[in-house]
Design a protein around this motif. Structure first.
Motif, PDB file in Angstrom:
ATOM      1  N   CYS A  99      -8.016  33.879 -10.033  1.00 43.90           N
ATOM      2  CA  CYS A  99      -7.657  33.141 -11.253  1.00 43.90           C
ATOM      3  C   CYS A  99      -8.907  32.696 -12.013  1.00 43.90           C
ATOM      4  CB  CYS A  99      -6.819  31.912 -10.905  1.00 43.90           C
ATOM      5  SG  CYS A  99      -5.174  32.283 -10.289  1.00 43.90           S
ATOM      6  N   ASN A 100      -9.917  32.240 -11.273  1.00 44.11           N
ATOM      7  CA  ASN A 100     -11.142  31.728 -11.902  1.00 44.11           C
ATOM      8  C   ASN A 100     -12.320  32.693 -11.762  1.00 44.11           C
ATOM      9  OD1 ASN A 100     -10.360  28.960 -12.791  1.00 44.11           O
ATOM     10  ND2 ASN A 100      -9.861  28.735 -10.628  1.00 44.11           N
ATOM     11  N   ILE A 101     -12.094  33.825 -11.119  1.00 43.67           N
ATOM     12  CA  ILE A 101     -13.143  34.817 -10.855  1.00 43.67           C
ATOM     13  C   ILE A 101     -14.346  34.137 -10.183  1.00 43.67           C
ATOM     14  CG2 ILE A 101     -14.454  36.774 -11.774  1.00 43.67           C
ATOM     15  CD1 ILE A 101     -11.440  36.913 -12.328  1.00 43.67           C
ATOM     16  N   ILE A 102     -14.081  33.593  -9.016  1.00 43.17           N
ATOM     17  CA  ILE A 102     -15.112  32.898  -8.245  1.00 43.17           C
ATOM     18  C   ILE A 102     -15.286  33.625  -6.916  1.00 43.17           C
ATOM     19  CG2 ILE A 102     -15.659  30.751  -7.029  1.00 43.17           C
ATOM     20  CD1 ILE A 102     -14.248  29.282  -9.274  1.00 43.17           C
ATOM     21  N   SER A 103     -16.536  33.867  -6.578  1.00 43.41           N
ATOM     22  CA  SER A 103     -16.844  34.593  -5.346  1.00 43.41           C
ATOM     23  C   SER A 103     -17.158  33.621  -4.207  1.00 43.41           C
ATOM     24  CB  SER A 103     -18.044  35.510  -5.580  1.00 43.41           C
ATOM     25  OG  SER A 103     -19.216  34.732  -5.718  1.00 43.41           O
ATOM     26  N   ASP A 104     -17.215  34.172  -3.012  1.00 42.93           N
ATOM     27  CA  ASP A 104     -17.614  33.364  -1.854  1.00 42.93           C
ATOM     28  C   ASP A 104     -19.032  32.841  -2.051  1.00 42.93           C
ATOM     29  OD1 ASP A 104     -18.409  36.078  -1.646  1.00 42.93           O
ATOM     30  OD2 ASP A 104     -18.765  35.842   0.504  1.00 42.93           O
ATOM     31  N   HIS A 105     -19.885  33.626  -2.697  1.00 41.64           N
ATOM     32  CA  HIS A 105     -21.255  33.168  -2.973  1.00 41.64           C
ATOM     33  C   HIS A 105     -21.249  31.974  -3.937  1.00 41.64           C
ATOM     34  CE1 HIS A 105     -23.177  36.455  -0.839  1.00 41.64           C
ATOM     35  NE2 HIS A 105     -22.325  37.281  -1.418  1.00 41.64           N
ATOM     36  N   ASP A 106     -20.387  32.031  -4.953  1.00 39.54           N
ATOM     37  CA  ASP A 106     -20.285  30.908  -5.898  1.00 39.54           C
ATOM     38  C   ASP A 106     -19.907  29.630  -5.151  1.00 39.54           C
ATOM     39  OD1 ASP A 106     -20.802  32.552  -8.118  1.00 39.54           O
ATOM     40  OD2 ASP A 106     -18.668  33.023  -8.350  1.00 39.54           O
ATOM     41  N   ILE A 107     -18.961  29.761  -4.236  1.00 41.18           N
ATOM     42  CA  ILE A 107     -18.486  28.583  -3.490  1.00 41.18           C
ATOM     43  C   ILE A 107     -19.590  28.050  -2.583  1.00 41.18           C
ATOM     44  CG2 ILE A 107     -16.826  27.805  -1.745  1.00 41.18           C
ATOM     45  CD1 ILE A 107     -14.931  30.008  -3.044  1.00 41.18           C
ATOM     46  N   ARG A 108     -20.239  28.944  -1.854  1.00 36.89           N
ATOM     47  CA  ARG A 108     -21.327  28.500  -0.964  1.00 36.89           C
ATOM     48  C   ARG A 108     -22.456  27.865  -1.776  1.00 36.89           C
ATOM     49  NH1 ARG A 108     -20.032  33.483   1.496  1.00 36.89           N
ATOM     50  NH2 ARG A 108     -18.946  33.137   3.446  1.00 36.89           N
ATOM     51  N   ASP A 109     -22.805  28.491  -2.883  1.00 37.20           N
ATOM     52  CA  ASP A 109     -23.873  27.944  -3.727  1.00 37.20           C
ATOM     53  C   ASP A 109     -23.506  26.551  -4.235  1.00 37.20           C
ATOM     54  OD1 ASP A 109     -25.311  30.256  -3.339  1.00 37.20           O
ATOM     55  OD2 ASP A 109     -24.910  31.079  -5.334  1.00 37.20           O
ATOM     56  N   ILE A 111     -15.843  26.304   3.135  1.00 31.86           N
ATOM     57  CA  ILE A 111     -16.399  24.944   3.207  1.00 31.86           C
ATOM     58  C   ILE A 111     -16.633  24.561   4.662  1.00 31.86           C
ATOM     59  CG2 ILE A 111     -15.923  22.497   2.811  1.00 31.86           C
ATOM     60  CD1 ILE A 111     -14.218  23.408   0.372  1.00 31.86           C
ATOM     61  N   ASP A 112     -15.649  24.835   5.507  1.00 33.07           N
ATOM     62  CA  ASP A 112     -15.743  24.446   6.922  1.00 33.07           C
ATOM     63  C   ASP A 112     -16.844  25.202   7.657  1.00 33.07           C
ATOM     64  OD1 ASP A 112     -13.701  22.660   6.542  1.00 33.07           O
ATOM     65  OD2 ASP A 112     -12.158  23.939   7.441  1.00 33.07           O
ATOM     66  N   GLU A 113     -17.159  26.408   7.204  1.00 33.52           N
ATOM     67  CA  GLU A 113     -18.190  27.204   7.875  1.00 33.52           C
ATOM     68  C   GLU A 113     -19.597  26.723   7.560  1.00 33.52           C
ATOM     69  OE1 GLU A 113     -15.724  31.420   7.934  1.00 33.52           O
ATOM     70  OE2 GLU A 113     -17.404  31.158   6.559  1.00 33.52           O
ATOM     71  N   LEU A 114     -19.750  25.991   6.460  1.00 34.31           N
ATOM     72  CA  LEU A 114     -21.087  25.526   6.068  1.00 34.31           C
ATOM     73  C   LEU A 114     -21.432  24.231   6.780  1.00 34.31           C
ATOM     74  CD1 LEU A 114     -20.832  26.278   2.273  1.00 34.31           C
ATOM     75  CD2 LEU A 114     -22.313  27.415   3.916  1.00 34.31           C
ATOM     76  N   PRO A 115     -22.722  23.994   7.014  1.00 33.69           N
ATOM     77  CA  PRO A 115     -23.127  22.742   7.643  1.00 33.69           C
ATOM     78  C   PRO A 115     -22.797  21.558   6.733  1.00 33.69           C
ATOM     79  CG  PRO A 115     -25.053  23.990   6.950  1.00 33.69           C
ATOM     80  CD  PRO A 115     -23.859  24.853   6.695  1.00 33.69           C
ATOM     81  N   PRO A 116     -22.506  20.382   7.312  1.00 38.82           N
ATOM     82  CA  PRO A 116     -22.158  19.216   6.493  1.00 38.82           C
ATOM     83  C   PRO A 116     -23.316  18.790   5.609  1.00 38.82           C
ATOM     84  CG  PRO A 116     -22.404  18.600   8.796  1.00 38.82           C
ATOM     85  CD  PRO A 116     -22.538  20.087   8.726  1.00 38.82           C
ATOM     86  N   ARG A 117     -22.957  18.275   4.451  1.00 38.61           N
ATOM     87  CA  ARG A 117     -23.942  17.785   3.496  1.00 38.61           C
ATOM     88  C   ARG A 117     -23.836  16.270   3.441  1.00 38.61           C
ATOM     89  NH1 ARG A 117     -27.618  21.100   1.833  1.00 38.61           N
ATOM     90  NH2 ARG A 117     -27.742  19.949  -0.084  1.00 38.61           N
ATOM     91  N   ASP A 118     -24.951  15.611   3.297  1.00 40.02           N
ATOM     92  CA  ASP A 118     -24.946  14.156   3.205  1.00 40.02           C
ATOM     93  C   ASP A 118     -25.723  13.738   1.974  1.00 40.02           C
ATOM     94  OD1 ASP A 118     -24.340  11.563   3.889  1.00 40.02           O
ATOM     95  OD2 ASP A 118     -26.139  11.341   5.111  1.00 40.02           O
ATOM     96  N   MET A 119     -25.322  14.291   0.847  1.00 41.82           N
ATOM     97  CA  MET A 119     -26.013  14.002  -0.398  1.00 41.82           C
ATOM     98  C   MET A 119     -24.981  13.754  -1.490  1.00 41.82           C
ATOM     99  SD  MET A 119     -28.826  16.970   0.146  1.00 41.82           S
ATOM    100  CE  MET A 119     -29.869  16.575  -1.223  1.00 41.82           C
ATOM    101  N   ARG A 120     -25.435  13.548  -2.701  1.00 41.91           N
ATOM    102  CA  ARG A 120     -24.532  13.232  -3.808  1.00 41.91           C
ATOM    103  C   ARG A 120     -24.267  14.437  -4.693  1.00 41.91           C
ATOM    104  NH1 ARG A 120     -28.054   8.265  -5.242  1.00 41.91           N
ATOM    105  NH2 ARG A 120     -27.863   7.247  -3.273  1.00 41.91           N
ATOM    106  N   CYS A 121     -23.115  14.424  -5.340  1.00 41.29           N
ATOM    107  CA  CYS A 121     -22.732  15.479  -6.276  1.00 41.29           C
ATOM    108  C   CYS A 121     -23.543  15.306  -7.557  1.00 41.29           C
ATOM    109  CB  CYS A 121     -21.250  15.385  -6.575  1.00 41.29           C
ATOM    110  SG  CYS A 121     -20.673  16.644  -7.736  1.00 41.29           S
ATOM    111  N   THR A 122     -24.072  16.415  -8.065  1.00 49.51           N
ATOM    112  CA  THR A 122     -24.844  16.346  -9.302  1.00 49.51           C
ATOM    113  C   THR A 122     -23.967  15.978 -10.487  1.00 49.51           C
ATOM    114  OG1 THR A 122     -24.575  18.716  -9.570  1.00 49.51           O
ATOM    115  CG2 THR A 122     -26.608  17.962  -8.534  1.00 49.51           C
ATOM    116  N   LYS A 123     -22.659  16.279 -10.383  1.00 50.01           N
ATOM    117  CA  LYS A 123     -21.747  15.958 -11.462  1.00 50.01           C
ATOM    118  C   LYS A 123     -21.463  14.457 -11.501  1.00 50.01           C
ATOM    119  CE  LYS A 123     -17.402  17.325 -13.479  1.00 50.01           C
ATOM    120  NZ  LYS A 123     -16.268  18.212 -13.425  1.00 50.01           N
ATOM    121  N   HIS A 124     -21.533  13.816 -10.327  1.00 50.89           N
ATOM    122  CA  HIS A 124     -21.284  12.388 -10.215  1.00 50.89           C
ATOM    123  C   HIS A 124     -22.493  11.749  -9.523  1.00 50.89           C
ATOM    124  CE1 HIS A 124     -17.166  13.317 -11.310  1.00 50.89           C
ATOM    125  NE2 HIS A 124     -17.169  14.233 -10.356  1.00 50.89           N
ATOM    126  N   PRO A 125     -23.639  11.674 -10.209  1.00 49.18           N
ATOM    127  CA  PRO A 125     -24.879  11.254  -9.566  1.00 49.18           C
ATOM    128  C   PRO A 125     -24.867   9.835  -9.012  1.00 49.18           C
ATOM    129  CG  PRO A 125     -25.158  11.376 -11.938  1.00 49.18           C
ATOM    130  CD  PRO A 125     -23.815  11.966 -11.624  1.00 49.18           C
TER     131      PRO A 125
END
Ligand code: FES
Length: 78
Positions: free
Chosen positions: A6-16, A52-66
């Motif tokens: 629907c949004n033409i989003i790849s697995d790379h887009d999601i991981r990035d 999302i579950d396969e990636l290591p956890p992140r402990d930082m802030r979203c750039t959209k909501h700094p």
């Protein structure tokens, strides 16, 4: 590989998006929000969740909501 047709989003887009964001992204909706789109039909949700579950956890802030706090440091977080 395109995960969301629907949004033409790849697995790379999601991981990035998950790696680049300063926030911990826990849901497909949050990932799509950071990519500037929304979940439409929802068929991709399980695949996005798995990526999302396969990636290591992140402990930082979203750039959209700094100014948002990471979930792990929010008051009342468990
Ligand atoms: S395939 Fe992702 S919202 Fe439809």
């Amino acid at each position: 590989m395109i995960v969301c047709s629907c949004n033409i989003i790849s697995d790379h887009d999601i991981r990035d998006a998950v790696v680049a964001t300063d926030d911990a992204l826990f849901s497909p909706a949050q990932v799509y929000d950071c990519l500037g789109c929304t979940v439409r039909c929802g068929r991709c949700s399980q695949s996005v969740r798995r990526i999302i579950d396969e990636l290591p956890p992140r402990d930082m802030r979203c750039t959209k909501h700094p100014n948002s706090l990471p979930a792990s440091s929010s008051p009342g977080a468990i």
